[in-house]
Every structure is written in C-alpha cells, then in structure tokens.
Design a protein around this motif. Structure first.
Motif, PDB file in Angstrom:
ATOM      1  N   VAL A 224       0.797  -1.224   0.000  1.00  0.00           N
ATOM      2  CA  VAL A 224       0.000   0.000   0.000  1.00  0.00           C
ATOM      3  C   VAL A 224       0.827   1.270   0.000  1.00  0.00           C
ATOM      4  CG1 VAL A 224      -2.073  -0.947   1.001  1.00  0.00           C
ATOM      5  CG2 VAL A 224      -0.211  -0.246   2.489  1.00  0.00           C
ATOM      6  N   SER A 225       2.070   1.179   0.451  1.00  0.00           N
ATOM      7  CA  SER A 225       2.857   2.411   0.502  1.00  0.00           C
ATOM      8  C   SER A 225       3.916   2.492  -0.585  1.00  0.00           C
ATOM      9  CB  SER A 225       3.578   2.526   1.851  1.00  0.00           C
ATOM     10  OG  SER A 225       2.718   2.177   2.889  1.00  0.00           O
ATOM     11  N   LEU A 226       3.949   1.511  -1.445  1.00  0.00           N
ATOM     12  CA  LEU A 226       5.058   1.445  -2.393  1.00  0.00           C
ATOM     13  C   LEU A 226       5.035   2.581  -3.385  1.00  0.00           C
ATOM     14  CD1 LEU A 226       7.429  -0.508  -2.815  1.00  0.00           C
ATOM     15  CD2 LEU A 226       6.189  -1.397  -4.771  1.00  0.00           C
ATOM     16  N   LYS A 227       6.183   3.286  -3.458  1.00  0.00           N
ATOM     17  CA  LYS A 227       6.261   4.381  -4.411  1.00  0.00           C
ATOM     18  C   LYS A 227       7.194   4.060  -5.566  1.00  0.00           C
ATOM     19  CE  LYS A 227       5.075   8.424  -1.821  1.00  0.00           C
ATOM     20  NZ  LYS A 227       5.618   9.438  -0.931  1.00  0.00           N
ATOM     21  N   SER A 228       8.158   3.211  -5.305  1.00  0.00           N
ATOM     22  CA  SER A 228       9.141   2.959  -6.350  1.00  0.00           C
ATOM     23  C   SER A 228       9.391   1.467  -6.475  1.00  0.00           C
ATOM     24  CB  SER A 228      10.435   3.705  -5.996  1.00  0.00           C
ATOM     25  OG  SER A 228      11.496   3.240  -6.781  1.00  0.00           O
ATOM     26  N   LEU A 229       9.285   0.973  -7.665  1.00  0.00           N
ATOM     27  CA  LEU A 229       9.490  -0.451  -7.910  1.00  0.00           C
ATOM     28  C   LEU A 229      10.463  -0.618  -9.062  1.00  0.00           C
ATOM     29  CD1 LEU A 229       8.627  -3.389  -7.323  1.00  0.00           C
ATOM     30  CD2 LEU A 229       6.808  -3.101  -8.973  1.00  0.00           C
ATOM     31  N   ASN A 230      11.499  -1.384  -8.790  1.00  0.00           N
ATOM     32  CA  ASN A 230      12.504  -1.599  -9.824  1.00  0.00           C
ATOM     33  C   ASN A 230      12.824  -3.076  -9.889  1.00  0.00           C
ATOM     34  OD1 ASN A 230      14.802  -1.799 -11.408  1.00  0.00           O
ATOM     35  ND2 ASN A 230      15.900  -0.136 -10.420  1.00  0.00           N
ATOM     36  N   LEU A 231      12.416  -3.709 -10.959  1.00  0.00           N
ATOM     37  CA  LEU A 231      12.664  -5.137 -11.104  1.00  0.00           C
ATOM     38  C   LEU A 231      13.530  -5.374 -12.317  1.00  0.00           C
ATOM     39  CD1 LEU A 231       9.056  -6.451 -10.399  1.00  0.00           C
ATOM     40  CD2 LEU A 231      10.960  -6.284  -8.805  1.00  0.00           C
ATOM     41  N   HIS A 232      14.642  -6.010 -12.082  1.00  0.00           N
ATOM     42  CA  HIS A 232      15.605  -6.223 -13.159  1.00  0.00           C
ATOM     43  C   HIS A 232      15.914  -7.699 -13.209  1.00  0.00           C
ATOM     44  CE1 HIS A 232      19.250  -5.015 -15.525  1.00  0.00           C
ATOM     45  NE2 HIS A 232      19.644  -6.186 -15.086  1.00  0.00           N
ATOM     46  N   GLN A 233      15.652  -8.291 -14.306  1.00  0.00           N
ATOM     47  CA  GLN A 233      15.858  -9.739 -14.430  1.00  0.00           C
ATOM     48  C   GLN A 233      15.145 -10.471 -13.312  1.00  0.00           C
ATOM     49  OE1 GLN A 233      20.315  -9.802 -15.218  1.00  0.00           O
ATOM     50  NE2 GLN A 233      19.590 -11.592 -16.322  1.00  0.00           N
ATOM     51  N   VAL A 234      13.892 -10.245 -13.260  1.00  0.00           N
ATOM     52  CA  VAL A 234      13.095 -10.874 -12.225  1.00  0.00           C
ATOM     53  C   VAL A 234      12.101 -11.817 -12.873  1.00  0.00           C
ATOM     54  CG1 VAL A 234      11.361 -10.432 -10.463  1.00  0.00           C
ATOM     55  CG2 VAL A 234      13.360  -8.999 -10.582  1.00  0.00           C
ATOM     56  N   LEU A 235      12.019 -12.988 -12.314  1.00  0.00           N
ATOM     57  CA  LEU A 235      11.107 -13.980 -12.865  1.00  0.00           C
ATOM     58  C   LEU A 235       9.755 -13.837 -12.184  1.00  0.00           C
ATOM     59  CD1 LEU A 235      11.211 -16.311 -14.815  1.00  0.00           C
ATOM     60  CD2 LEU A 235      11.656 -17.835 -12.907  1.00  0.00           C
ATOM     61  N   VAL A 236       8.804 -13.443 -12.951  1.00  0.00           N
ATOM     62  CA  VAL A 236       7.479 -13.274 -12.369  1.00  0.00           C
ATOM     63  C   VAL A 236       6.447 -13.438 -13.471  1.00  0.00           C
ATOM     64  CG1 VAL A 236       7.716 -10.776 -12.642  1.00  0.00           C
ATOM     65  CG2 VAL A 236       6.024 -11.661 -11.090  1.00  0.00           C
ATOM     66  N   ALA A 237       5.365 -14.056 -13.141  1.00  0.00           N
ATOM     67  CA  ALA A 237       4.327 -14.289 -14.146  1.00  0.00           C
ATOM     68  C   ALA A 237       3.727 -12.961 -14.584  1.00  0.00           C
ATOM     69  CB  ALA A 237       3.241 -15.185 -13.546  1.00  0.00           C
ATOM     70  N   PRO A 238       3.379 -12.833 -15.855  1.00  0.00           N
ATOM     71  CA  PRO A 238       2.921 -11.543 -16.390  1.00  0.00           C
ATOM     72  C   PRO A 238       1.701 -10.985 -15.669  1.00  0.00           C
ATOM     73  CG  PRO A 238       3.276 -13.097 -18.169  1.00  0.00           C
ATOM     74  CD  PRO A 238       3.480 -13.858 -16.899  1.00  0.00           C
ATOM     75  N   ASP A 239       0.742 -11.840 -15.383  1.00  0.00           N
ATOM     76  CA  ASP A 239      -0.434 -11.283 -14.723  1.00  0.00           C
ATOM     77  C   ASP A 239      -0.103 -10.864 -13.302  1.00  0.00           C
ATOM     78  OD1 ASP A 239      -2.040 -14.345 -13.693  1.00  0.00           O
ATOM     79  OD2 ASP A 239       0.022 -13.940 -14.307  1.00  0.00           O
ATOM     80  N   VAL A 240       0.846 -11.555 -12.720  1.00  0.00           N
ATOM     81  CA  VAL A 240       1.261 -11.184 -11.362  1.00  0.00           C
ATOM     82  C   VAL A 240       1.873  -9.802 -11.364  1.00  0.00           C
ATOM     83  CG1 VAL A 240       2.917 -11.695  -9.541  1.00  0.00           C
ATOM     84  CG2 VAL A 240       1.583 -13.531 -10.552  1.00  0.00           C
ATOM     85  N   ILE A 241       2.690  -9.541 -12.340  1.00  0.00           N
ATOM     86  CA  ILE A 241       3.360  -8.238 -12.382  1.00  0.00           C
ATOM     87  C   ILE A 241       2.324  -7.147 -12.585  1.00  0.00           C
ATOM     88  CG2 ILE A 241       4.041  -7.793 -14.813  1.00  0.00           C
ATOM     89  CD1 ILE A 241       6.162  -7.055 -12.066  1.00  0.00           C
ATOM     90  N   GLU A 242       1.363  -7.409 -13.407  1.00  0.00           N
ATOM     91  CA  GLU A 242       0.321  -6.398 -13.616  1.00  0.00           C
ATOM     92  C   GLU A 242      -0.453  -6.168 -12.338  1.00  0.00           C
ATOM     93  OE1 GLU A 242      -0.686  -7.113 -18.321  1.00  0.00           O
ATOM     94  OE2 GLU A 242      -2.305  -7.082 -16.851  1.00  0.00           O
TER      95      GLU A 242
END
Lengths: 421, 361
Positions: A158-176
């Motif tokens: 709820v408080s996240l302002k900045s997200l930086n994912l580099h070479q991260v394995l994550v399912a597409p719908d999850v990331i959305e």
C-alpha cells in the motif's frame, strides 16, 4: 597533538546528526567508529540505513569465501542492530541465493523496513520469501535476479512508491497485479523481461522505465506520467506478434499521457509505435513534452517516419529533439516518395520552441535528408543542430554535407555542427 | 510579500515591501544583532518563531536563539543564508560556494553542525555532515580521536573486539592482539603493584559478547578466551613454557594456550594464550615490526621491572619472527583445521590501510 583538555567536539551532537554523518560513511567505517570511545560504542547500532557492498569484506579470488564473509558480516550487523531499519541495500555481484537472505528479509519485515534493494550476482535467482509481502511499510523495492511469487492473498504494497525489477522472474499477470495494487506507485522500472505484454494501471505513476522484450505496452491508466523511457528488443516471437497485431500501438502506448515531459525510445520502440492504424485522426497534444529522444528510427520505413512526425507536431513546446537513425535498415523496397516532404511544408507547422536538435547515425538516405530539411525550415528559434553521420558511410558524408548546406534555415541563429570522426 | 501580510498581525509594525526590514536576534551571551528579514527567514526555526510569536521586530523583542548558536557561528550561518536565499543562483554557483564555505577547522565545523541543527536548517546540516563524514573516512581510530578530542576510554578488551578483523593482513591482526595483550598485562601488573581493585569488565561482558559476533568470533569463543586470559596471566607469572604448536587445534583445553587456532580459523585468536612461542625461527623480516615495538615501549612506564620488560620484548620479537618465517605453512594448517568453522573471518576493514592499524592499538 593532544589537546585532550578540549571538550569532545562531536559525541554529544544529537543522534540525528550522528546518524547523518554515519550514513555518509561506508558501513564498515561507521561500525568501526564503535572503538573510538565509550560513547561511540553503540552509536552505529541505531542507524536506520544499512547499505552493504563488497567493500565491507576482504576481497580475495575465492568468490565463495567472499560470499561467506559477506553473509556473516551482514547477519552480524543485523543481529547487533537496535531499532527500526528503514533502508536495507545489498548491492554486490558476490551475493548469491542462500537461506541467509531469507532470514534477513524476515528480520527486516519485523523492523519497519521501508526501502529494500537486493542485487544478486550471476547464478541461481533468489526466490523471495513470503515475508517480503508482509512488509506493509515498503516504499521502495529493488530486486535483481530474483523470483517473485506472491501468495494469492497478497493485496499489494500500500505504501510502495518505487518499484525496480531487473531480471526478475514473475508471471505476467502477477506483475500487472502488483503494479495496479500499489496505489501510490510513482516510479516503475522493469528490465529484461521476456515477451511481456504489459498493461499498466497506475494512477500516480510519474516515471516509467521499460527495457526488454515486450510484446505490448498498454498504458491504460497513467494520467500523471511525466518521464518515460522504453527500449524494446526484438525476437522472432515479437516480430510475429507485431505483424499480427491490429490495434493502434501509438494510442495504446502514448494515448493517455497528457502530462508527459520527456520521452525516450530505443531500439524498436518507434517500430512498435508505427504498427496499427494511422493515429493521424486522433487529436493528441502533448503540451508539456519538452524532450524527445528516439533512437534507431528507420528512415526507410514510412510508417516510422510518420510516427516521428506525428509526435513532434503534437508537441508544441518541444525544446530538444534527438533522433538516431538505424544503421541496419533493410534495403528500401519502394522508391522513396520525394514529394512527401514538400507536402509537409513549413507553413503547416512551426516548432516554436525547438532549440536543440541532435541527429546521429545518419546514413544520408533520402528521408533523413528530407527530415533535416523540414526541421531546419520549421524551427524559427533553433540554436543548434548537430549531425553525426553513421560510421559506416564515410563516402556519403560529403554528399550529406553538400545537401545540408543548401537547406534553408528558419532560424538565423541556427548553428549546424557536423561531427565526423 | 506574503510574509508582510502575516506579520502585520500581532504587535508588529506594518512594513512597506520596498523598505528593507530587519529581524532582531539574540544569542545566549546576550548580544543582539539585526539581520535582513529575508536572510533570517531562511532559517525555519527563526521563521517559525516570527510567525508563531510575533517576536523579532524590534530590539527589545529580539528572538532568542538556541544555546548552541554563538555569535561567531551565527555570523557563518547568516552568510550561508544570505547566499542561498538570493534567487537566481545557478546550482554550480551554489555548489562552489558550499565547498568553500565548509573549509574551516573541525571544531568550528562541529559547532556549525550543531547550530544549524538547532535552527533546523537542514541543507546546512546535510552539508556539514557530509564534510564531517569526509573528515572521518579513511582515518585511523587514533586520528579520529585526535581530531575530535574523543577520550580513549574503552578498555583494551573492548577495543580489541571490533578491531580484530579490521585489518587485511592476518599478521597485523595477530600483532594487534599481541600488543593489546601486552599492554593489558602491563596495566594489570601496575594494578597489582598499586593494589587496586581491578576494574572488571563484568558489566561489559555482555557487550563484549555481542560485539564479538561482529568480528567473527563464535558464541563460545568469548568464554574460553576469557578463561584463557586468566590462565595465561597466571602462567605468565609462573614463567610458562608452552608446548603448543600453532597448528594444534585444541580449543577446549583450558590450559592450552592456543585454544582457538582451529576454532574458527581466525588467526587473531591463535595468540591469545601466549604471545611467545617457540623461538624456532629466525628471520630478517622481524625488523619490519620493530618500529611498532618502539611505539609500544613509549607507553610503558619505566618503573617496570627491566627484566620483565626485557622478557616481554623478547617475546614480542620472537613472535614477530615466527610470523614472518613460517607464515604460509601456518596459515595452511590453521585454515585447514578451521574448515568446519568459518575459515574466513569477518573483517571490517579498509583497503590498503592495514598498516595503520598496528599503530592504533
């Protein structure tokens, strides 16, 4: 010297200042301060920012040994630490996936962690433990070479302002889902994702940085976006997808960003934008767009040229423009339409604020020249146009120059700088 | 200006925007100065005072500044404010000014930091903190203590803990232990002479335990080491002779002077027991350590029994020689024994600054 009669200059300063000083030291030095005097023994233990890198330990050729000492060091620091930890960052290629990291994250999740950054080196990717998703106060998260698999009950940060994912394995719908469940998200950076079709709904998003193999970029709800940088790589998969796509990419990508101030596109971005229906019908205006940078634009593809033109003509306050040509353009299949540039005469539009233009990787093809001519003729306040030819076309340079010299300039102040190395 | 309209409430004079208006400030020594309003307002604390209490408009209603702000420092702060509140300065100009501004002696810098903090002038606090961090970075503990007049009031044992693994070179680490131990023995000897109740680190033991973690010691290391220290003191007095071998990894025998050799492979532990061992080796490299020995000697009071002193010197020299000669093999043996534990100790250390730490202990 030994003027120990002088009072202690520094130990009694408020803890906030001590912390201010200690956080500006490498963590190793800060901890070492504990041997200075009895007052300093534990001053470091309440630091709220812990930043680690390989300088914390002795470096040897034995990567495993360095890793071990690094893990020990960090674990011990956490163990001795008192109080909340707001920032925790481990940024070193020596870091490898191991159970210790799980324990750190668990510890941090109990200590009000707000900023977490983990960069792992080459090797197995680290599967982020479930305690990470319980860090309610997280405002910044940066992960390199990790795997994300949030539980189904995960409702977002709820408080996240900045997200930086580099070479991260994550399912597409999850990331959305992660993106749209972080209502305060202002800065998003995703790099090296494979074949991701991304749909971004982030009403507070201001900065977007995308790099990787993206099939689709749909900025569905990003009205406050200010700065955007996209580098799209191509694979056969994606090329195929492009061919079959029928939607108007330009609108999907740039249709909902009225506050945009800076746009930067790389590699296949302009190609991506060119696919789909002709956006000429839609009256999009980017009143705040001041800087446009488009790299690897293929000037032999009319559609891409149209995209560029559309963009710049919809940006009345454009100040700086950078275009770089594509040096691996396919051989032109049709005869370039020489009339094209005449049709877009200077009376049609003026770039009233355009001051700086940089064109690089020029091959001297017809449309490139046409484009330059157009710009020169339509920019009354232009100050500098710098042109750098592509290194592969040494012979053509002279021709480029010859043509260039003839172009009329709307701005008497305009300097043309031809850089040939 | 917005300020004026707000200030016209309360008992303040209404000031026309074109006229320069001044704020009156009083420092703890009683002296009062007047400062241009826009400059003074740059300090949040002063600004707050003016708006909340309406003070500062005249000499008799001067704003009292916090105790940490003396007139000289106030002058500096106002210079800073005067420069930065001027609009239209480029970032480069500001940076250049800042770099020049903080060039002052450490004492002043500390006072300035403190004063800026009490006035809530965050940009100046950041600037001065950065400067102080730059001063600290890279210095040895001795140097830092000197610079800031810090009392050297930790016991040897307390100091040893963090430093043990700070140096790069395990040899230096060992030597640190040796020196520290030697100094401690000397202190103890003096205490025995003075029949003083020996201060005990009993209270600090837990602290030491904790700190030992940061240095790669194991949980039980501390216990055995402490025990061994006492044993060793006795043994020393009895003119012990050691049969131990550095490569001996016994770490649970209390009488064994080298209990920790294998315990965690941390060589700094190795010599806790007895600094002097088998004077098996020779070597020229001992010479490199002699300047350090002199340094230590400088600390020793001359009322020490010269024979004892000589013995200590000899021990140290033998020890140094040992270090130099059979170092590589020793390392191998010890490290291979320490495999089950942690072969590589945690070190908090600087690059290339190993040599400095020998002096600091």
């Amino acid at each position: 010297m030994g003027d120990f009669s002088g009072a202690d200059l520094i130990s009694d300063l408020p803890q906030s200042i001590i912390e201010s000083i200690l956080t500006r030291l490498p963590i190793r030095d800060a901890i070492r301060m504990s041997i200075l005097s009895s007052k300093w023994r534990y001053k470091w233990t309440t630091l709220t920012q812990l930043v680690f890198d390989e300088k914390c330990v002795t470096l040897t050729n034995d990567g495993a040994a360095v890793l071990k000492s690094l893990l020990n060091f960090i674990t011990r620091v956490l163990f001795l630490h008192q109080g909340p930890i707001h920032k925790f960052q481990v940024w070193t290629s020596y870091l490898q996936s191991c159970p210790d990291i799980d324990q750190w994250i668990l510890f941090l999740s109990r200590n009000d962690i707000k900023e977490l950054a983990l960069e792992l080196g080459e090797g197995e990717w680290f599967r982020v433990p479930s305690c990470l998703y319980k860090c309610k106060k997280l405002t910044r998260l940066e992960l390199f070479r990790c795997e994300l698999e949030p539980p189904l009950t995960f409702k977002g940060f709820v408080s996240l302002k900045s997200l930086n994912l580099h070479q991260v394995l994550v399912a597409p719908d999850v990331i959305e889902n992660i993106i749209c469940s972080c209502p305060l998200l202002e800065s998003l950076s995703l790099s090296y994702f494979d074949s991701l079709a991304l749909n971004i709904r982030a009403p507070n998003l201001k900065y977007l940085y995308l790099e990787g193999e993206f099939k689709d970029i749909w900025l569905e709800d990003t009205p406050l976006l200010v700065d955007m940088s996209v580098a799209m790589y191509m694979t056969d998969d994606i090329a195929e997808h492009f061919e079959q796509s029928s939607s108007c990419n330009f609108v999907k990508c740039l249709g909902g960003v009225p506050q945009l101030e800076r746009l930067s596109g790389h590699i296949y971005f302009s190609k991506y934008l060119s696919i789909g229906n002709d956006p000429g019908i839609l009256p999009l205006t980017y009143n705040h767009l001041k800087t446009i940078e488009l790299n690897q634009v293929s000037f032999e593809d009319m559609k891409e040229i149209l995209v560029v033109l559309y963009l710049i003509t919809s940006s009345p306050n454009l100040v700086e423009l950078q275009i770089s040509g594509s040096s691996n353009t396919p051989a032109a299949t049709d005869v370039p339409d020489l009339e094209f540039w005449e049709k877009k005469g200077p009376s049609d539009c003026l770039f009233k604020r355009l001051k700086v233009v940089k064109i690089t990787d020029m091959s001297g093809v017809t449309h490139e020249m046409g484009f330059m001519k157009f710009l020169l003729g339509s920019s009354p306040v232009l100050e500098v146009m710098s042109i750098t030819p592509c290194v592969y076309v040494l012979e053509a340079q002279l021709n480029i120059l010859i043509e260039l010299v003839r172009f009329r300039r709307a701005s008497s102040q305009a300097e043309i700088v031809f850089c040939s190395d | 200006m917005q300020w004026h309209s707000q200030m016209s409430e309360g008992n303040m004079e209404v000031v026309k925007p074109e006229m320069k208006s001044y704020i009156w400030l009083q420092t703890t020594d009683g002296s009062i100065q007047q400062v241009e309003e826009e400059v003074a307002m740059f300090c949040p604390m002063i600004c707050h005072e003016i708006l909340q209490t309406g003070m500062g408009s005249s000499k008799s209603y001067a704003i009292s500044l916090p105790q940490r702000v003396n007139p000289a420092i106030l002058g500096l702060i106002l210079d800073y404010c005067r420069f930065h509140q001027t609009p239209g300065r480029s970032n480069k100009e500001r940076k250049t000014f800042d770099e020049k501004f903080i060039r002052m002696d450490t004492k002043r810098l500390c006072e300035l930091t403190s004063a800026a903090d009490s006035l809530q002038l965050k940009p100046l606090v950041d600037l001065t903190s950065r400067a102080l961090a730059r001063i600290i970075e890279g210095k040895t503990p001795e140097e830092i203590r000197e610079t800031f007049h810090l009392p050297d009031d930790l016991t040897e044992e307390e100091k040893l803990e963090p430093l043990r693994n700070i140096t790069d070179d395990p040899r230096i680490r060992l030597l640190n232990r040796l020196y520290a131990r030697k100094r401690k023995e000397l202190k103890e000897r003096q205490k025995l002479k003075n029949v003083e109740v020996e201060e005990e680190h009993v209270d600090d033991r837990s602290v030491d335990d904790l700190l030992s973690y940061i240095n790669g010691g194991d949980g039980d290391t501390k216990g055995t080491r402490a025990k061994n220290k006492k044993k060793n003191r006795r043994r020393k007095d009895q003119n012990k002779d050691s049969s131990s071998n550095h490569s001996n990894g016994n770490h649970n025998k209390e009488l064994d002077p080298l209990p920790h050799a294998g315990q965690n492979g941390d060589l700094s532990e190795v010599f806790v027991g007895c600094p002097s061992k088998n004077s098996t080796s020779q070597d020229s490299a001992a010479v490199t350590f002699s300047p350090k020995l002199e340094f230590i000697d400088g600390d020793i009071d001359d009322d020490l029994d010269p024979a004892m002193k000589e013995e200590l010197d000899r021990e140290v020299e033998d020890f140094a020689r040992r270090l130099n000669s059979d170092w590589p093999e020793r390392m191998q043996e010890i490290l291979s024994l320490g495999q089950e534990r942690r072969p590589v100790p945690v070190s908090i250390n600087g690059n290339g600054s190993a040599s400095r730490y020998t002096m600091s202990m």
